[in-house]
Design an enzyme around this catalytic site. Sequence first.
Site, mmCIF file in Angstrom:
data_model
loop_
_atom_site.group_PDB
_atom_site.id
_atom_site.type_symbol
_atom_site.label_atom_id
_atom_site.label_comp_id
_atom_site.label_asym_id
_atom_site.label_seq_id
_atom_site.Cartn_x
_atom_site.Cartn_y
_atom_site.Cartn_z
ATOM 1 N N GLY A 168 39.144 37.134 38.806
ATOM 2 C CA GLY A 168 38.481 38.424 38.706
ATOM 3 C C GLY A 168 37.215 38.544 39.518
ATOM 4 N N ARG A 195 48.362 32.080 45.000
ATOM 5 C CA ARG A 195 47.892 32.984 46.041
ATOM 6 C C ARG A 195 47.331 34.223 45.344
ATOM 7 N NH1 ARG A 195 49.582 31.096 50.865
ATOM 8 N NH2 ARG A 195 51.510 29.889 50.971
ATOM 9 N N ALA A 196 46.651 35.040 46.125
ATOM 10 C CA ALA A 196 46.052 36.240 45.554
ATOM 11 C C ALA A 196 47.120 37.156 44.963
ATOM 12 C CB ALA A 196 45.268 36.975 46.630
ATOM 13 N N ILE A 197 46.850 37.684 43.785
ATOM 14 C CA ILE A 197 47.701 38.712 43.190
ATOM 15 C C ILE A 197 47.032 40.070 43.400
ATOM 16 C CG2 ILE A 197 48.745 39.568 41.061
ATOM 17 C CD1 ILE A 197 48.834 36.658 40.075
ATOM 18 N N THR A 198 45.821 40.213 42.874
ATOM 19 C CA THR A 198 45.066 41.450 43.090
ATOM 20 C C THR A 198 43.745 41.174 43.802
ATOM 21 O OG1 THR A 198 44.070 41.231 40.898
ATOM 22 C CG2 THR A 198 46.063 42.564 41.060
ATOM 23 N N SER A 199 43.415 39.897 44.016
ATOM 24 C CA SER A 199 42.145 39.549 44.657
ATOM 25 C C SER A 199 42.291 39.530 46.180
ATOM 26 C CB SER A 199 41.667 38.175 44.169
ATOM 27 O OG SER A 199 42.508 37.156 44.677
ATOM 28 N N ASP A 256 48.715 42.999 31.481
ATOM 29 C CA ASP A 256 48.493 41.556 31.475
ATOM 30 C C ASP A 256 48.356 41.101 30.024
ATOM 31 O OD1 ASP A 256 48.032 38.967 32.258
ATOM 32 O OD2 ASP A 256 45.973 39.299 32.944
ATOM 33 N N LYS A 288 37.987 40.543 34.566
ATOM 34 C CA LYS A 288 39.000 40.682 33.515
ATOM 35 C C LYS A 288 38.378 40.697 32.122
ATOM 36 C CE LYS A 288 42.735 38.462 36.124
ATOM 37 N NZ LYS A 288 43.644 37.294 36.189
#
Length: 503
Positions: A168, A195-199, A256, A288
Amino acid sequence: MKAKVKIMDMYSGRYSVFINEKEAKAVKLHPDDLVRIEAGKKTVYGSVIISNLVEGGTIGIGRDILQLHNFSEGEVVSVFPTGTPESVRYIKKKMNGEKLRKVEIEAIIRDIVDRKLRDIEISSFVTSLEINGLDMDEIAALTIAMAETGDMLDIDRKPIMDVHSIGGVPGNKTNILVVPIVAAAGLTIPKTSSRAITSAAGTADVVEVFADVSFSLDEIKRVVEKVGACLVWGGALNLAPADDITIKAERALSVDPTGLMLASIMSKKYAMGSQYVLIDIPTGKGVKVETVDQARTLARDFIELGKRLGQYVEVAITYGGQPIGHTVGPALEAREALSALMTGTGPGSLIEKATGLAGVLLEMGGIAQEGAGKKMAKEILESGKAWEKMKEIIEEQGGDPGIKPEDIAVGDKTYTFIAQASGYVTAIDNRAITAIARSAGAPEDKGAGLELYVKVGEKVKEGDPLFTIHAENEARLDQAIVFARRTEPIRIEGMVLQRIGNI
């Protein structure tokens, strides 16, 4: 029916089986029906797509199914209609708010991994967890089921340490320092990262700039048993495979569920054989977990779950109100992390957090006395021992141990935002910083991202640089500039915030 395989050069993401319309009608198959394909001793499941792209007596196999089994063109296979799995009934049970038994959870996870459940059924399961939640009995059963349906790693070097951030915070390259510090002290720490999901950059995205991150379990075991550590991408492994599938549903639904997040993280630690696990929960606005009370509740859940798995878990609640260090994006973060390792110094937020987390791990592993871990971690970093260990890791992972931060290329298309007025930095918006970096092309474009020149509390003058956007092409740069102008990523205010007159 028996049919010849036709390889379809397409990826549907649905594990699709293409069947001719006339033939599907003859065997009473409908769109999205589940079928079982048998080839020798191998069984694969797929969803029906009715299409005249294939002829009678032939079934089309998409690229996604080829990832499960390497069918060959013209191979003869047997195709069987398959009824609705029993696990769908258990999903409905959870949708009604009922508690699931261990065997029911195991059945759901096994069917997810075997591709017996279709996307809509998996989405229904994830939604039911978001709405109705899981108690600790269910979370423990879910964690073990997710781990045991995949591969498990057995490393001879003990004890095995692990660290994980729930994420986050932009620029969180902390573990690239933590891992070599802990390994340099003689502890074993096989670190798998996402790996990045939303970052704008996951740890694996950053490490990939200067070393390989995709390895088999056997290769990881060799690296770890030789140098005591690794920094690899967990997605290249068959660790808790149900997790990768449920994450797709979570992304699509923008949910989530807490129980699923706990199981997702801890199943991979369980599969890696981790005995001592440190969980980093960044807390603050724009991440988060926004409050310390929420973080404490989540911490208790992690610790309790660890006990049920036979793991010793501690939790560090860390400050997450602004980016870590001064860089966001794979190549920029790689430069900053390697520079900190080489010199033993760097941005206060990065050094403090890395040595703080490493210190806790050194104490957990019995290397440092309670309260002395952070000091030891700083000494290891400043002495150059962590950098020497990092060079060993880089070499074993196929990179150049002689690499220097300036060797790493960053996006050469840049634009710098400046302060429009004098004042103090009162806030940095984590979400906006991440979104700008992603607009610039991160993490896919390794050189894209942001370089930050200020932090919260600092005084700035009109015209001072605030941040520079880096991109690899002009179009992406323009896109990021437009996005940055629409948001307020860095807020500057005077000491007098508001004036209210006499009414």
